[in-house]
Scaffold this active site. Structure first.
Site, PDB file in Angstrom:
ATOM      1  N   THR A 135      57.305  -7.909 -11.591  1.00 23.74           N
ATOM      2  CA  THR A 135      56.505  -8.208 -12.135  1.00 23.74           C
ATOM      3  C   THR A 135      55.400  -9.396 -11.587  1.00 23.74           C
ATOM      4  O   THR A 135      55.753 -10.250 -10.530  1.00 23.74           O
ATOM      5  CB  THR A 135      57.437  -9.454 -13.069  1.00 23.74           C
ATOM      6  OG1 THR A 135      56.261 -10.241 -14.496  1.00 23.74           O
ATOM      7  CG2 THR A 135      58.304 -10.710 -13.279  1.00 23.74           C
ATOM      8  N   ARG A 136      54.214 -10.177 -12.429  1.00 19.74           N
ATOM      9  CA  ARG A 136      52.986 -10.374 -11.954  1.00 19.74           C
ATOM     10  C   ARG A 136      53.067 -11.415 -12.995  1.00 19.74           C
ATOM     11  O   ARG A 136      51.429 -12.331 -12.444  1.00 19.74           O
ATOM     12  CB  ARG A 136      52.809  -9.695 -10.947  1.00 19.74           C
ATOM     13  CG  ARG A 136      51.485  -8.398 -12.100  1.00 19.74           C
ATOM     14  CD  ARG A 136      50.194  -7.953 -11.253  1.00 19.74           C
ATOM     15  NE  ARG A 136      49.152  -8.949 -12.029  1.00 19.74           N
ATOM     16  CZ  ARG A 136      48.292  -8.066 -13.489  1.00 19.74           C
ATOM     17  NH1 ARG A 136      49.193  -6.993 -13.669  1.00 19.74           N
ATOM     18  NH2 ARG A 136      47.969  -8.551 -14.096  1.00 19.74           N
ATOM     19  N   HIS A 185      59.102 -13.254 -20.876  1.00 14.59           N
ATOM     20  CA  HIS A 185      59.332 -13.969 -22.463  1.00 14.59           C
ATOM     21  C   HIS A 185      60.705 -13.154 -22.727  1.00 14.59           C
ATOM     22  O   HIS A 185      61.534 -12.346 -21.840  1.00 14.59           O
ATOM     23  CB  HIS A 185      58.212 -13.891 -23.125  1.00 14.59           C
ATOM     24  CG  HIS A 185      56.663 -14.442 -22.574  1.00 14.59           C
ATOM     25  ND1 HIS A 185      56.451 -15.524 -22.184  1.00 14.59           N
ATOM     26  CD2 HIS A 185      55.943 -13.484 -21.898  1.00 14.59           C
ATOM     27  CE1 HIS A 185      55.957 -16.258 -21.970  1.00 14.59           C
ATOM     28  NE2 HIS A 185      55.394 -15.046 -21.474  1.00 14.59           N
ATOM     29  N   HIS A 203      61.310  -9.439 -22.355  1.00 15.17           N
ATOM     30  CA  HIS A 203      61.290  -9.105 -20.986  1.00 15.17           C
ATOM     31  C   HIS A 203      62.376  -8.870 -19.647  1.00 15.17           C
ATOM     32  O   HIS A 203      63.343  -8.433 -19.931  1.00 15.17           O
ATOM     33  CB  HIS A 203      60.042  -9.764 -19.437  1.00 15.17           C
ATOM     34  CG  HIS A 203      58.784  -9.039 -19.680  1.00 15.17           C
ATOM     35  ND1 HIS A 203      58.501 -10.591 -20.261  1.00 15.17           N
ATOM     36  CD2 HIS A 203      57.987  -8.311 -19.575  1.00 15.17           C
ATOM     37  CE1 HIS A 203      57.427 -10.035 -20.224  1.00 15.17           C
ATOM     38  NE2 HIS A 203      57.082  -8.591 -19.725  1.00 15.17           N
ATOM     39  N   ARG A 218      55.336   0.633 -18.791  1.00 19.17           N
ATOM     40  CA  ARG A 218      53.836   1.689 -18.791  1.00 19.17           C
ATOM     41  C   ARG A 218      52.589   0.662 -18.558  1.00 19.17           C
ATOM     42  O   ARG A 218      52.926  -0.417 -17.602  1.00 19.17           O
ATOM     43  CB  ARG A 218      54.236   1.082 -20.257  1.00 19.17           C
ATOM     44  CG  ARG A 218      52.855   2.002 -20.485  1.00 19.17           C
ATOM     45  CD  ARG A 218      52.459   1.913 -22.619  1.00 19.17           C
ATOM     46  NE  ARG A 218      51.732   2.425 -23.105  1.00 19.17           N
ATOM     47  CZ  ARG A 218      50.369   1.965 -23.288  1.00 19.17           C
ATOM     48  NH1 ARG A 218      50.249   0.509 -22.739  1.00 19.17           N
ATOM     49  NH2 ARG A 218      49.238   2.263 -23.403  1.00 19.17           N
TER      50      ARG A 218
END
Ligand code: PPS
Length: 575
Positions: A199-200, A204, A207, A293
């Site tokens: 992740t970047r 929340h 996730h 996605r």
């Protein structure tokens, strides 16, 4: 058992070269040096610690061409993104860079030599071809293509590395693991199946849900493996994000998840990047990797269309599934269903069921305005962290920057404004009158255009630093030039502060009439040269938020106008 590294062996160059460390450090002191830039520094850290195994250096021309054309190194191993060391002609000449030359590579942050490269070749890349092959389009709207055409120097240097030291980090050190350290950590935790989550962005509830589902389906533990090197310009800074990840960790039951920070410089290369990410995670010992996605998507191209299709990344990793030897877990985002108060995968939502979502853009808007962020979306702890680094306007710093002829009344208005702001007590307020700055910061400067520009630049620097810390600044120089005022605005806004230019447009005749010191009279007699309005220009501002005239309105009214403006923009008062 941690997964096998890509190519079969973890190439931890620091461990390999540790016995020769002192010798290599002494040699580096005698060599020509290249100081790496931020991206090269990220790349070299992952070459040196084995995160980019099987690479042992920067790509030579043969490997580079092969990566562009076939997504493979010349030896046939899958490798989708060219890792290159770019130099300019001056460096090639000064360092006598040619086959066999040894060059020290230095950390820009502390000037320490971190490796020595033995040059294999120096070559000129075809950047247009590189852009098209790696990123799918030679379009400057792509951040990596933009970088390639604007930052990357004209030559590439291929060669293998001797490791001296990894770059030293000073932030979140306890959460930084090399591949060897992470493998040892998994062993200590008795983790055999680990699904990595790239992740970047801040994480929340969705996730947490998404990663736990992936773990449940594949019987894995979860590694939160965020990129903290370089991400997409405009992303939330990694300091804030890491605080968020640390707050999310306890939301996973029974120590199900761990956090490790990845010093990767992302290219936002979509499908190729997904493949690259999977290889890196394999090197870090993970057995599974979530590809979502639009993985590592750069957004829209210059024609306003997405660079990649939403599932291109998943398709490419699926294509190389057998060779990758890390199980890719395709995942769509989960959606919140208010009726049942739960998150479920977006493609499992029954037709007609109401779902809720808050997009990244909407979240940024709410953070900016201070609008509420619902509990179904994120945890209260995460909200607190995000609010700390994105304070509402009522807590952000700002500068009220006056401009006008000398003796226009700006100094009196500024002094009164400071008192009024002090009365509100929302922030500490600094008053920067022209005379104070001239005495304290700019005593050696005169009144040429150049000196006046430097003077305004210094005021802007101080204002930006204060605004960055949430303070208010009231500055009142003459500031006769539009360009300097615009630069001041840019500096303060870049520091996250509001900038309000107030033009005190008191006519020159009134400024002269009100002058009891005889300054204007001396200027008119030629005793003071280059005096603004007499024999030096004053450019009327083109972008003032407010124009006032001290010959027409009392100071108290003008101050009130400014207070009304600050309130309207949300900088003072409570909403
Ligand atoms: S600027 O243009 O914004 O850098 O000017 P500023 O820093 O506000 O300086 C204004 C003070 O300098 C005195 N002074 C002059 N002003 C304009 N032009 C010339 N040539 C000049 N020479 C001296 C001016 O009287 C202001 O003095 P203070 O002490 O602030 O009243």
């Amino acid at each position: 058992m941690a997964n096998t590294p890509h190519g079969g062996q973890l190439l931890d160059l620091v461990a390999r070269d540790a016995p020769r460390r002192a010798e290599l450090a002494s040699e580096a002191a005698t060599l020509y040096s290249i100081t790496l830039n931020e991206r090269q520094l990220c790349d070299i850290e992952l070459i040196l610690n084995g995160g980019f195994s099987p690479l042992t250096g920067f790509l030579n021309q043969q490997d580079y061409t092969s990566v562009l054309d076939n997504l493979r190194l010349a030896n046939g191993l899958l490798w989708p993104v060219p890792i290159t060391l770019d130099v300019n002609a001056a460096q090639v000449q000064a360092g006598n860079i040619k086959q066999g030359t040894r060059i020290a590579l230095r950390n820009p942050q502390d000037d320490n030599a971190i490796a020595i490269i033995t040059i294999q070749d120096v070559y000129t890349p075809d950047k247009h071809r590189e852009a098209a092959a790696v990123f799918g389009a030679d379009d400057i709207a792509h951040p990596a293509v933009h970088y390639l055409h604007t930052e990357t120097k004209e030559f590439y240097v291929g060669g293998s590395l001797d490791a001296i030291d990894l770059p030293t980090h000073f932030d979140y050190v306890e959460h930084r693991f090399t591949p060897s350290e992470l493998r040892a950590h998994f062993k200590k935790l008795n983790w055999t199946r680990v699904v990595a989550f790239q992740t970047r962005n801040p994480m929340h509830r969705a996730h947490r849900e998404l990663t736990v589902r992936a773990a449940r389906l594949r019987h894995c533990n979860v590694l939160i493996h965020p990129v903290v090197g370089m991400t997409k310009p405009g992303d939330i800074d990694h300091y804030t994000r890491v605080r968020v990840y640390k707050a999310i960790l306890p939301k996973y039951p029974q120590g199900m998840a761990a956090l490790s920070l990845l010093p990767l410089a992302m290219r936002m290369g979509g499908p190729r990047e997904a493949l690259w990410h999977a290889i890196i995670r394999k090197n870090f010992g993970c057995t599974h990797f979530i590809v979502g996605r639009d993985h590592a998507g750069p957004g829209k191209n210059s024609a306003g269309q997405d660079f990649y299709g939403p599932y291109d990344a998943q398709h490419l990793v699926a294509k190389y599934k057998d060779e990758l030897d890390i199980e890719v877990v395709p995942f769509q985002m989960v959606a919140y269903v208010p009726e049942t108060d739960e998150y479920i995968p977006a493609d499992e939502v029954p037709e007609g069921t109401k779902t809720l979502n808050i997009s990244g853009t909407e979240l940024r808007r709410r953070l900016k305005t201070g609008a509420s962020i619902p509990d179904w979306f994120t945890y209260p702890e995460v909200q607190t962290i995000l609010r700390q680094s994105h304070p509402a306007r009522s807590q952000q710093g700002f500068a009220v920057f006056f401009t006008g002829f000398w003796n226009s009344g700006a100094a009196q208005i500024a002094t009164a404004l400071q008192m009024s702001l002090n009365q509100g007590g929302q922030r500490p307020t600094t008053l920067l009158l022209g005379e104070t700055i001239r005495a304290e910061l700019s005593s050696e400067l005169g009144f040429s255009k150049k000196d006046r520009d430097v003077n305004i630049q210094r005021i802007a620097f101080v204002a930006a630093e204060i605004a960055k810390c949430g303070g208010a600044v009231v500055a009142a120089p003459i500031a006769p030039y539009d360009s300097a005022r615009n630069e001041a605005r840019k500096a303060v806004e870049k520091a996250g502060g509001g900038f309000f230019l107030v033009h005190v447009a008191t006519p020159l005749e009134d400024c002269i009439k009100r002058d009891r010191s005889g300054t204007y009279a001396r200027a008119q007699k030629g005793e003071i040269k280059g005096f603004t309005g007499i024999d030096d220009p004053y450019e009327v501002p083109s972008s003032a938020q407010l124009t006032v005239d001290a010959s027409k309105a009392p100071v108290s009214q003008i101050v009130h106008e400014i207070i009304l403006l600050l309130e309207k923009e949300g900088y003072i008062g409570e909403r």
